[in-house]
Design an enzyme around this catalytic site. Structure first.
Site, PDB file in Angstrom:
ATOM      1  N   ARG A  40      53.763  62.453  46.613  1.00 27.59           N
ATOM      2  CA  ARG A  40      55.001  62.773  47.336  1.00 27.59           C
ATOM      3  C   ARG A  40      55.933  63.661  46.506  1.00 27.59           C
ATOM      4  O   ARG A  40      56.579  64.552  47.039  1.00 27.59           O
ATOM      5  CB  ARG A  40      55.735  61.480  47.693  1.00 27.59           C
ATOM      6  CG  ARG A  40      55.080  60.778  48.838  1.00 27.59           C
ATOM      7  CD  ARG A  40      55.786  59.502  49.171  1.00 27.59           C
ATOM      8  NE  ARG A  40      55.282  58.976  50.430  1.00 27.59           N
ATOM      9  CZ  ARG A  40      55.559  57.780  50.893  1.00 27.59           C
ATOM     10  NH1 ARG A  40      56.343  56.961  50.213  1.00 27.59           N
ATOM     11  NH2 ARG A  40      55.070  57.386  52.050  1.00 27.59           N
ATOM     12  N   LYS A 203      47.216  45.974  62.029  1.00 29.02           N
ATOM     13  CA  LYS A 203      48.276  45.846  63.039  1.00 29.02           C
ATOM     14  C   LYS A 203      47.998  46.702  64.253  1.00 29.02           C
ATOM     15  O   LYS A 203      48.011  47.917  64.193  1.00 29.02           O
ATOM     16  CB  LYS A 203      49.622  46.233  62.430  1.00 29.02           C
ATOM     17  CG  LYS A 203      50.152  45.173  61.480  1.00 29.02           C
ATOM     18  CD  LYS A 203      51.462  45.626  60.876  1.00 29.02           C
ATOM     19  CE  LYS A 203      51.368  45.889  59.407  1.00 29.02           C
ATOM     20  NZ  LYS A 203      51.103  47.109  58.844  1.00 29.02           N
ATOM     21  N   GLY A 361      49.041  54.528  53.427  1.00 34.23           N
ATOM     22  CA  GLY A 361      48.880  54.123  52.031  1.00 34.23           C
ATOM     23  C   GLY A 361      47.530  53.499  51.733  1.00 34.23           C
ATOM     24  O   GLY A 361      46.856  53.872  50.766  1.00 34.23           O
ATOM     25  N   GLY A 384      53.296  55.983  58.405  1.00 30.85           N
ATOM     26  CA  GLY A 384      54.093  55.548  59.559  1.00 30.85           C
ATOM     27  C   GLY A 384      54.577  56.738  60.376  1.00 30.85           C
ATOM     28  O   GLY A 384      54.506  56.743  61.611  1.00 30.85           O
TER      29      GLY A 384
HETATM   30  P1  AMP Z   1      47.483  48.354  58.511  1.00 24.89           P
HETATM   31  O1  AMP Z   1      48.738  48.167  57.718  1.00 24.89           O
HETATM   32  O2  AMP Z   1      47.598  47.925  59.932  1.00 24.89           O
HETATM   33  O3  AMP Z   1      46.926  49.757  58.374  1.00 24.89           O
HETATM   34  O4  AMP Z   1      46.396  47.377  57.869  1.00 24.89           O
HETATM   35  C1  AMP Z   1      45.785  47.604  56.608  1.00 24.89           C
HETATM   36  C2  AMP Z   1      45.108  46.331  56.182  1.00 24.89           C
HETATM   37  O5  AMP Z   1      44.174  45.955  57.180  1.00 24.89           O
HETATM   38  C3  AMP Z   1      44.307  46.399  54.890  1.00 24.89           C
HETATM   39  O6  AMP Z   1      44.958  45.650  53.906  1.00 24.89           O
HETATM   40  C4  AMP Z   1      42.965  45.781  55.244  1.00 24.89           C
HETATM   41  O7  AMP Z   1      42.518  44.840  54.310  1.00 24.89           O
HETATM   42  C5  AMP Z   1      43.257  45.102  56.554  1.00 24.89           C
HETATM   43  N1  AMP Z   1      42.056  44.931  57.376  1.00 24.89           N
HETATM   44  C6  AMP Z   1      41.221  45.850  57.852  1.00 24.89           C
HETATM   45  N2  AMP Z   1      40.200  45.289  58.511  1.00 24.89           N
HETATM   46  C7  AMP Z   1      40.389  43.944  58.470  1.00 24.89           C
HETATM   47  C8  AMP Z   1      39.680  42.823  58.973  1.00 24.89           C
HETATM   48  N3  AMP Z   1      38.554  42.987  59.647  1.00 24.89           N
HETATM   49  N4  AMP Z   1      40.199  41.605  58.739  1.00 24.89           N
HETATM   50  C9  AMP Z   1      41.338  41.447  58.043  1.00 24.89           C
HETATM   51  N5  AMP Z   1      42.052  42.460  57.551  1.00 24.89           N
HETATM   52  C10 AMP Z   1      41.587  43.698  57.751  1.00 24.89           C
END
Ligand code: AMP
Length: 403
Positions: A40, A203, A361, A384
């Protein structure tokens, strides 16, 4: 998206004070304050250099972490001073305050070509509140406002969306912002087909609007990670103890899938198989099963080999690829192969001429595990903000410059 937004190249900064909103919210080692990823800051240097070479004065404002509206030593931006002066090869001045007499005095003493860095703007609660009065006081610090902070341009914070209001025509975006906007445009408006968007992570709530917006816009929408489980549930599948985001209005998800079925352009694909584990641990017991039949007590932590093959085949012949969100719990080495295989195939496609844009990230951290970060066409500095742009909404930080 915006065609003729004014940039720093369109203005001459000679004898002018540029109030530049940057995003120096970089990951650091929490003891030594060594910067772990300086992307950044590096990407904002061309904007600072342009102003300096015009013989202008630079006032930099940024946030760092989440100090929740009050001073806290651990969130001070002081650690940036030595890093930035080394990079720019000039001394950087520092102000402990962002508004008021003391900072105004420091600015009045600035000579052309000099830089003043303000302390963390989030030490003022008014920043995140988008307070007008605070924004007005900030606006008194410069003659020209520059937004080069893509990572926070989706926020309606004072320094992003209110301060520019007080500058009339004298506002623009910096080079980093321009690159981000152009890269998104290369995908969404000028992308060579086949265009593939790959969404993963945990999420789903923050990505529902994107999934709806991609219908008829791109050729493939690949969904992986924990994002896929609510959709599988909505289709009657069993996901066992897999992570399901608090957003689980299955009727809405079912409707989205039906909307995809009704048209022919955009194909939405979910993993077919998953690696399941009996606990949330790197060394858990594992099995490979269909994503629709995960037994109770087991959770899907990565996409399986058939899904990797299917997704990689699509990526291999895609000419435009956008990726946000890991395909599994890549932080556990035993569940990282889905994410790293996808990363590898995006790199391969890029080497064969595809345009690739990666943001978020976690996703960038996953690329770095295999040292792939320099093999992608463009790494976004704002996960984001990138996701918000995919919802076809104009970011508050961009809107404030053009209005
Ligand atoms: P996000 O902030 O929504 O992009 O989520 C990122 C996080 O999703 C990372 O820390 C991953 O470990 C988690 N993640 C991805 N796939 C899975 C899964 N199948 N089960 C649990 N966590 C997950």
């Amino acid at each position: 998206m915006i065609e003729n937004i004014k940039t720093v190249s369109d203005l001459n900064f000679k004898n002018k004070i540029a109030l530049v909103r940057v995003d120096f919210n970089v990951p650091v080692n929490n003891q030594s304050y060594k910067i772990i990823d300086d992307t950044r800051i590096l990407y904002s240097i061309p904007t600072i250099q342009k102003i300096i070479s015009d013989s202008g004065k630079v006032v930099l404002m940024s946030h760092f972490g989440r100090p929740k509206g009050k001073y806290s030593k651990i969130y001070s931006l002081r650690f940036i001073i030595s890093y930035l002066s080394k990079k720019l090869k000039i001394p950087i001045k520092f102000s402990e305050t962002c508004i008021g007499k003391a900072v105004e005095k420091k600015i009045s003493e600035l000579k052309n070509g000099e830089i003043l860095l303000l302390e963390n703007i989030r030490f003022y609660k008014e920043e995140e509140e988008g307070n007008e009065n605070f924004a007005f006081k900030l606006s008194k610090l410069g003659d020209i406002y520059v937004n080069d902070a893509f990572g926070v341009s989706h926020r309606s914070h004072a320094s992003i969306s209110i301060v520019p209001k007080f500058f009339g025509e004298k506002k623009c975006i910096g080079f980093l912002m321009k690159k981000e906007i152009q890269s998104l445009k290369k995908v969404l408006e000028k992308g060579r087909a086949p265009i593939t968007i790959l969404l993963g992570g945990a999420k789903i709530s923050s990505k529902i609007a994107i999934i709806e917006n991609m219908i008829n816009l791109v050729d493939y929408l690949l969904i992986g990670g924990a994002m896929s489980y609510p959709f599988i549930k909505a289709q009657g599948g069993k996901v066992g103890n897999s992570l399901v985001d608090e957003y689980n209005d299955l009727k809405v998800l079912k409707k989205i899938i039906e909307q995809y079925k009704k048209q022919k352009k955009t194909k939405i694909l979910f993993p077919k198989d998953v690696i399941i584990a009996d606990s949330f641990k790197n060394y858990a017991q594992t099995k490979i099963v269909s994503i629709h039949s995960i037994p109770d007590g087991w959770m899907g932590l990565d996409i399986g080999p058939t899904s990797i093959k299917n997704f990689c085949e699509i990526i291999n012949y895609s000419r435009t690829i956008l990726w946000n969100g890991p395909l599994g719990v890549f932080e556990f080495q035993n569940f990282s192969s889905g994410t790293t295989s996808i990363a590898k195939s995006i790199v391969k496609s890029t080497e064969h001429g595809a345009f690739s844009l990666v943001g978020g990230g976690d996703t960038i951290a996953a690329l770095k595990i295999k040292k792939y970060e320099n093999k992608i066409s463009y790494l976004s500095t704002g996960g984001g903000a990138m996701l918000e742009s995919l919802k076809n909404k104009m970011l508050p930080g961009i809107k404030a410059i053009i209005s």
